[in-house]
Design an enzyme around this catalytic site. Sequence first.
Site, PDB file in Angstrom:
ATOM      1  N   HIS A 118       0.846  -1.196   0.000  1.00  0.00           N
ATOM      2  CA  HIS A 118       0.000   0.000   0.000  1.00  0.00           C
ATOM      3  C   HIS A 118       0.880   1.243   0.000  1.00  0.00           C
ATOM      4  O   HIS A 118       2.117   1.160  -0.011  1.00  0.00           O
ATOM      5  CB  HIS A 118      -0.994  -0.017   1.169  1.00  0.00           C
ATOM      6  CG  HIS A 118      -0.367  -0.103   2.534  1.00  0.00           C
ATOM      7  ND1 HIS A 118       0.475   0.863   3.053  1.00  0.00           N
ATOM      8  CD2 HIS A 118      -0.483  -1.043   3.512  1.00  0.00           C
ATOM      9  CE1 HIS A 118       0.853   0.531   4.260  1.00  0.00           C
ATOM     10  NE2 HIS A 118       0.293  -0.632   4.573  1.00  0.00           N
ATOM     11  N   HIS A 178       3.944   1.761   2.293  1.00  0.00           N
ATOM     12  CA  HIS A 178       5.205   1.127   1.886  1.00  0.00           C
ATOM     13  C   HIS A 178       5.941   2.003   0.868  1.00  0.00           C
ATOM     14  O   HIS A 178       7.161   2.161   0.931  1.00  0.00           O
ATOM     15  CB  HIS A 178       4.927  -0.248   1.272  1.00  0.00           C
ATOM     16  CG  HIS A 178       4.288  -1.224   2.203  1.00  0.00           C
ATOM     17  ND1 HIS A 178       3.014  -1.706   2.005  1.00  0.00           N
ATOM     18  CD2 HIS A 178       4.724  -1.789   3.349  1.00  0.00           C
ATOM     19  CE1 HIS A 178       2.707  -2.549   2.978  1.00  0.00           C
ATOM     20  NE2 HIS A 178       3.733  -2.614   3.811  1.00  0.00           N
ATOM     21  N   CYS A 227      -1.839 -10.170  18.818  1.00  0.00           N
ATOM     22  CA  CYS A 227      -2.419  -9.631  17.597  1.00  0.00           C
ATOM     23  C   CYS A 227      -1.646 -10.195  16.407  1.00  0.00           C
ATOM     24  O   CYS A 227      -0.446  -9.922  16.260  1.00  0.00           O
ATOM     25  CB  CYS A 227      -2.364  -8.104  17.579  1.00  0.00           C
ATOM     26  SG  CYS A 227      -2.869  -7.393  15.991  1.00  0.00           S
ATOM     27  N   CYS A 273      -0.155  -7.462  14.009  1.00  0.00           N
ATOM     28  CA  CYS A 273       1.119  -6.865  14.452  1.00  0.00           C
ATOM     29  C   CYS A 273       2.197  -7.913  14.664  1.00  0.00           C
ATOM     30  O   CYS A 273       3.372  -7.573  14.770  1.00  0.00           O
ATOM     31  CB  CYS A 273       0.927  -6.117  15.772  1.00  0.00           C
ATOM     32  SG  CYS A 273      -0.143  -4.677  15.699  1.00  0.00           S
ATOM     33  N   CYS A 306      -6.563  -4.166  19.590  1.00  0.00           N
ATOM     34  CA  CYS A 306      -5.216  -3.745  19.164  1.00  0.00           C
ATOM     35  C   CYS A 306      -5.248  -2.283  18.724  1.00  0.00           C
ATOM     36  O   CYS A 306      -6.110  -1.894  17.922  1.00  0.00           O
ATOM     37  CB  CYS A 306      -4.751  -4.626  18.012  1.00  0.00           C
ATOM     38  SG  CYS A 306      -3.362  -3.952  17.072  1.00  0.00           S
ATOM     39  N   HIS A 334      -4.661  -2.218  14.666  1.00  0.00           N
ATOM     40  CA  HIS A 334      -5.572  -2.860  13.711  1.00  0.00           C
ATOM     41  C   HIS A 334      -7.030  -2.880  14.178  1.00  0.00           C
ATOM     42  O   HIS A 334      -7.909  -3.304  13.428  1.00  0.00           O
ATOM     43  CB  HIS A 334      -5.112  -4.294  13.438  1.00  0.00           C
ATOM     44  CG  HIS A 334      -3.774  -4.383  12.783  1.00  0.00           C
ATOM     45  ND1 HIS A 334      -2.606  -4.632  13.475  1.00  0.00           N
ATOM     46  CD2 HIS A 334      -3.401  -4.213  11.488  1.00  0.00           C
ATOM     47  CE1 HIS A 334      -1.587  -4.627  12.635  1.00  0.00           C
ATOM     48  NE2 HIS A 334      -2.037  -4.375  11.425  1.00  0.00           N
ATOM     49  N   LYS A 377      -5.110   4.917   9.634  1.00  0.00           N
ATOM     50  CA  LYS A 377      -3.891   4.317   9.095  1.00  0.00           C
ATOM     51  C   LYS A 377      -4.202   3.359   7.952  1.00  0.00           C
ATOM     52  O   LYS A 377      -5.149   2.570   8.027  1.00  0.00           O
ATOM     53  CB  LYS A 377      -3.169   3.556  10.212  1.00  0.00           C
ATOM     54  CG  LYS A 377      -1.929   2.794   9.741  1.00  0.00           C
ATOM     55  CD  LYS A 377      -1.498   1.751  10.751  1.00  0.00           C
ATOM     56  CE  LYS A 377      -0.380   0.884  10.193  1.00  0.00           C
ATOM     57  NZ  LYS A 377      -0.076  -0.269  11.048  1.00  0.00           N
ATOM     58  N   LYS A 423      -3.320  -3.326   5.354  1.00  0.00           N
ATOM     59  CA  LYS A 423      -3.839  -4.457   4.603  1.00  0.00           C
ATOM     60  C   LYS A 423      -4.862  -5.224   5.437  1.00  0.00           C
ATOM     61  O   LYS A 423      -5.781  -5.832   4.908  1.00  0.00           O
ATOM     62  CB  LYS A 423      -2.680  -5.379   4.196  1.00  0.00           C
ATOM     63  CG  LYS A 423      -1.750  -4.782   3.150  1.00  0.00           C
ATOM     64  CD  LYS A 423      -0.514  -5.626   2.915  1.00  0.00           C
ATOM     65  CE  LYS A 423       0.461  -5.540   4.057  1.00  0.00           C
ATOM     66  NZ  LYS A 423       1.750  -6.205   3.765  1.00  0.00           N
TER      67      LYS A 423
END
Length: 514
Positions: free
Chosen positions: A19, A22, A128, A131, A145, A148, A302, A305
């Site tokens: 995404h 990155h 998680c 993570c 989390c 996420h 944020k 994925k």
Amino acid sequence: MAEAAFISTTIPYVNAQPHLGHAFEYSQADAYARHMAGQGMDVYFLSGSDENSLKNVLAAEKEGITARELVDRNVVFFERMAADLQVQLRRFIRTSVDQDHIDGAIEIWKRMAAAGDIYAKDYEGLYCVGCEQFYTPAELVDGKCPEHFTVPDLVSERNYFFKLSRYQDQLLAALESGELRVVPESRLNEVASFVRSGLEDISISRSTGRARGWGIPVPGDENQVMYVWIDALTNYTNALGWTRDAEEFQTYWVNAAKRVHVVGKGVTRFHAVYWPAMLMSAGLPMPTEVVVHGYITASGQKLSKTTGNVIDPADLIERFGSNAVRYFLLAEFSPFIDGDFSEERLIARYNADLANGLGNLLSRATSMTVRYRDGVIPAPGELGDPERALAEQLAASEEASIKAMAGYDHRDALAKIWDLVRRTNAYVDERAPWHLAKDETQASTLDTTLHYLTAAVRQLGRLLHPFLPQAAETIIRTLGAEPDKVPGAANWLDNLTGVQVTKSPALFPRIEAQ
């Protein structure tokens, strides 16, 4: 002999395609690496893929394919993104297949064990998968989390642990002395506070059953594989071939002036606490700097994925071009805090800065030199205040952009370079060569104008090379020079007179909003 520097991105999981976050980290790290090289350093720039994670296994199961099939397929998208973004790597390491990595991870484990820093115990915790990290109840937000927004799994099993607590005082001393620098200072304060509050030992393995047999086995225990983060962090030294005593390891790690990791804020603790402690335990040098960036968000959330709100950089590059995407990431977003993405802002920034600003400037410089002097840069005549102001701005932009990049602030560096873009465009308007060309008595002033204009644009190509490498090289070659032969600001008028220039291509065509 040039000082050596090592710089790396984190190695992303390859459970899905990349995404925009990155792409941001790749572009940042590449700009830093190219800037260091431009300052005369011998730079080793590393990236790769984190393939031994449970989330990769679960993603493969969901698709009905093997983990091997999934990572082999998805890693291609990350390599392609790096190429599309003009990212120039010395190596792209894959943790599931590169023997240097597998050998190095095993050897670091053995060294940590030999130092008495690894032990086994039964453990229960909240995990998680997104993570690949255990959380304490206090670290969760409404029981979820914080990264996420998913409820962690309760995991109970026997694992190996690393005596992180043993290195608390050494880590704190390294952080406070600057031996281990965390950028920006706000992140340094967070890390130092975390260490100061007391470090607990950390789990560093997973049962082979829960890992579905995927991962690097723990030396001497076939029932456990290395926890993905402990495996993954070692890639930075493993890529340099340290277990085979490769010369690259001595040059770019042991004796390097800089050992820099560029990381997202969510993995700061792994890179600024766990990894340095592991290196201390294994008897290897620590990184010198951990540069922490914020997140690119969409509507304030944020990009992830896991949550599915991804922005596909390949799609953006296909529609708007590599220069537009890379420039927007580096010029628009702070290197240190979160920033929200929108296509409207990308188009507006590109058109204002590149199409109308730099692109128009290059077109003016080359077309007028071709029109008025048959494409040959003339010798300058007498200079005046406009030329002196241009020279002053060049010196100021170079000094300020170098200072900004020393602090890893690519956005500020580009802002300082764009001061020169604006000053050069203003210089053209002040001198108005189209008027000078109509008056034969002003021929010498026109020569001076064209000389200083082409010199300034050539310098812009040099200054912009870390940020827009392909475009910068095109600018420099259009002005009759080679990218590695352009002098610095102190000698910026050298090797210009008599040089043949060509009319500029449409380097930054305008983007029309859809």
